[in-house]
Design a protein around this motif. Sequence first.
Motif, PDB file in Angstrom:
ATOM      1  N   LEU A 143      21.342 -39.451  40.444  1.00  0.00           N
ATOM      2  CA  LEU A 143      21.143 -38.241  39.637  1.00  0.00           C
ATOM      3  C   LEU A 143      20.063 -38.442  38.585  1.00  0.00           C
ATOM      4  N   ILE A 144      20.038 -39.605  37.964  1.00  0.00           N
ATOM      5  CA  ILE A 144      18.997 -39.897  36.974  1.00  0.00           C
ATOM      6  C   ILE A 144      17.623 -39.919  37.645  1.00  0.00           C
ATOM      7  N   GLY A 145      17.533 -40.583  38.791  1.00  0.00           N
ATOM      8  CA  GLY A 145      16.268 -40.614  39.521  1.00  0.00           C
ATOM      9  C   GLY A 145      15.826 -39.230  39.962  1.00  0.00           C
ATOM     10  N   ALA A 146      16.760 -38.424  40.454  1.00  0.00           N
ATOM     11  CA  ALA A 146      16.424 -37.062  40.878  1.00  0.00           C
ATOM     12  C   ALA A 146      15.982 -36.206  39.702  1.00  0.00           C
ATOM     13  N   PHE A 147      16.605 -36.406  38.540  1.00  0.00           N
ATOM     14  CA  PHE A 147      16.209 -35.649  37.347  1.00  0.00           C
ATOM     15  C   PHE A 147      14.766 -35.962  36.956  1.00  0.00           C
ATOM     16  N   PHE A 148      14.406 -37.233  36.927  1.00  0.00           N
ATOM     17  CA  PHE A 148      13.042 -37.599  36.553  1.00  0.00           C
ATOM     18  C   PHE A 148      12.019 -37.108  37.583  1.00  0.00           C
ATOM     19  N   ILE A 149      12.355 -37.162  38.856  1.00  0.00           N
ATOM     20  CA  ILE A 149      11.445 -36.651  39.880  1.00  0.00           C
ATOM     21  C   ILE A 149      11.283 -35.145  39.732  1.00  0.00           C
ATOM     22  N   PHE A 150      12.375 -34.435  39.433  1.00  0.00           N
ATOM     23  CA  PHE A 150      12.299 -32.989  39.218  1.00  0.00           C
ATOM     24  C   PHE A 150      11.435 -32.658  38.008  1.00  0.00           C
ATOM     25  N   VAL A 151      11.607 -33.386  36.912  1.00  0.00           N
ATOM     26  CA  VAL A 151      10.801 -33.140  35.708  1.00  0.00           C
ATOM     27  C   VAL A 151       9.322 -33.409  35.985  1.00  0.00           C
ATOM     28  N   GLY A 152       9.024 -34.448  36.735  1.00  0.00           N
ATOM     29  CA  GLY A 152       7.637 -34.737  37.084  1.00  0.00           C
ATOM     30  C   GLY A 152       7.017 -33.653  37.940  1.00  0.00           C
ATOM     31  N   SER A 153       7.764 -33.144  38.904  1.00  0.00           N
ATOM     32  CA  SER A 153       7.220 -32.070  39.743  1.00  0.00           C
ATOM     33  C   SER A 153       7.093 -30.774  38.965  1.00  0.00           C
ATOM     34  N   LEU A 154       8.010 -30.512  38.054  1.00  0.00           N
ATOM     35  CA  LEU A 154       7.907 -29.331  37.204  1.00  0.00           C
ATOM     36  C   LEU A 154       6.693 -29.431  36.284  1.00  0.00           C
ATOM     37  N   GLY A 155       6.430 -30.612  35.753  1.00  0.00           N
ATOM     38  CA  GLY A 155       5.248 -30.824  34.924  1.00  0.00           C
ATOM     39  C   GLY A 155       3.969 -30.652  35.709  1.00  0.00           C
ATOM     40  N   LEU A 156       3.979 -31.075  36.961  1.00  0.00           N
ATOM     41  CA  LEU A 156       2.802 -30.904  37.810  1.00  0.00           C
ATOM     42  C   LEU A 156       2.506 -29.423  38.041  1.00  0.00           C
ATOM     43  N   LEU A 157       3.546 -28.632  38.163  1.00  0.00           N
ATOM     44  CA  LEU A 157       3.357 -27.202  38.393  1.00  0.00           C
ATOM     45  C   LEU A 157       2.993 -26.432  37.125  1.00  0.00           C
ATOM     46  N   ARG A 158       3.549 -26.816  35.985  1.00  0.00           N
ATOM     47  CA  ARG A 158       3.458 -25.981  34.790  1.00  0.00           C
ATOM     48  C   ARG A 158       2.379 -26.367  33.793  1.00  0.00           C
ATOM     49  N   LEU A 159       1.921 -27.596  33.803  1.00  0.00           N
ATOM     50  CA  LEU A 159       0.962 -28.013  32.784  1.00  0.00           C
ATOM     51  C   LEU A 159      -0.433 -27.470  33.083  1.00  0.00           C
ATOM     52  N   PRO A 160      -1.235 -27.228  32.033  1.00  0.00           N
ATOM     53  CA  PRO A 160      -2.459 -26.444  32.200  1.00  0.00           C
ATOM     54  C   PRO A 160      -3.671 -27.149  32.794  1.00  0.00           C
ATOM     55  N   ASP A 161      -3.891 -28.422  32.526  1.00  0.00           N
ATOM     56  CA  ASP A 161      -5.136 -29.020  33.004  1.00  0.00           C
ATOM     57  C   ASP A 161      -4.874 -30.324  33.773  1.00  0.00           C
ATOM     58  N   PHE A 162      -5.954 -30.880  34.304  1.00  0.00           N
ATOM     59  CA  PHE A 162      -5.856 -32.029  35.202  1.00  0.00           C
ATOM     60  C   PHE A 162      -5.195 -33.232  34.547  1.00  0.00           C
ATOM     61  N   PHE A 163      -5.593 -33.559  33.323  1.00  0.00           N
ATOM     62  CA  PHE A 163      -5.093 -34.776  32.682  1.00  0.00           C
ATOM     63  C   PHE A 163      -3.615 -34.674  32.349  1.00  0.00           C
ATOM     64  N   MET A 164      -3.181 -33.499  31.924  1.00  0.00           N
ATOM     65  CA  MET A 164      -1.748 -33.314  31.673  1.00  0.00           C
ATOM     66  C   MET A 164      -0.968 -33.325  32.979  1.00  0.00           C
ATOM     67  N   ARG A 165      -1.537 -32.714  34.013  1.00  0.00           N
ATOM     68  CA  ARG A 165      -0.887 -32.722  35.326  1.00  0.00           C
ATOM     69  C   ARG A 165      -0.830 -34.122  35.914  1.00  0.00           C
ATOM     70  N   GLN A 192     -10.273 -41.915  35.385  1.00  0.00           N
ATOM     71  CA  GLN A 192     -11.664 -42.350  35.258  1.00  0.00           C
ATOM     72  C   GLN A 192     -12.591 -41.513  36.135  1.00  0.00           C
ATOM     73  N   ALA A 193     -12.157 -41.178  37.336  1.00  0.00           N
ATOM     74  CA  ALA A 193     -12.968 -40.329  38.213  1.00  0.00           C
ATOM     75  C   ALA A 193     -13.123 -38.931  37.620  1.00  0.00           C
ATOM     76  N   ALA A 194     -12.073 -38.404  37.025  1.00  0.00           N
ATOM     77  CA  ALA A 194     -12.150 -37.078  36.404  1.00  0.00           C
ATOM     78  C   ALA A 194     -13.079 -37.090  35.195  1.00  0.00           C
ATOM     79  N   LEU A 195     -13.062 -38.175  34.438  1.00  0.00           N
ATOM     80  CA  LEU A 195     -13.980 -38.272  33.303  1.00  0.00           C
ATOM     81  C   LEU A 195     -15.428 -38.335  33.773  1.00  0.00           C
TER      82      LEU A 195
END
Length: 100
Positions: free
Chosen positions: A11-33, A85-88
Amino acid sequence: MLELITSVLLLIGAFFIFVGSLGLLRLPDFFMRLHAPTKASTLGVGGVLLASMAYALKDGLLIHELIITLFVFVTAPVSAHLLAQAALRLRLYSKAKLPD
């Protein structure tokens, strides 16, 4: 008792994976994603592998999970650093408004 520990770690592992995927969807730019799934998925995969190790303890300690954990914890930050580094170099700067 072993099933309870395994379930909690999953459950702890699934929670962190869910938060990471939610952050990938919701955050505004490349570096935050890039930051959200890198950190959270590393912790999520670590939780799932710890659950796998806890479950495998009844049959004896397996080295496979330890090797996978080491590989994930080494390669995830290195790949995130190389992507940043590639994005920079491509000048993909943040679109978020910076404070003055």
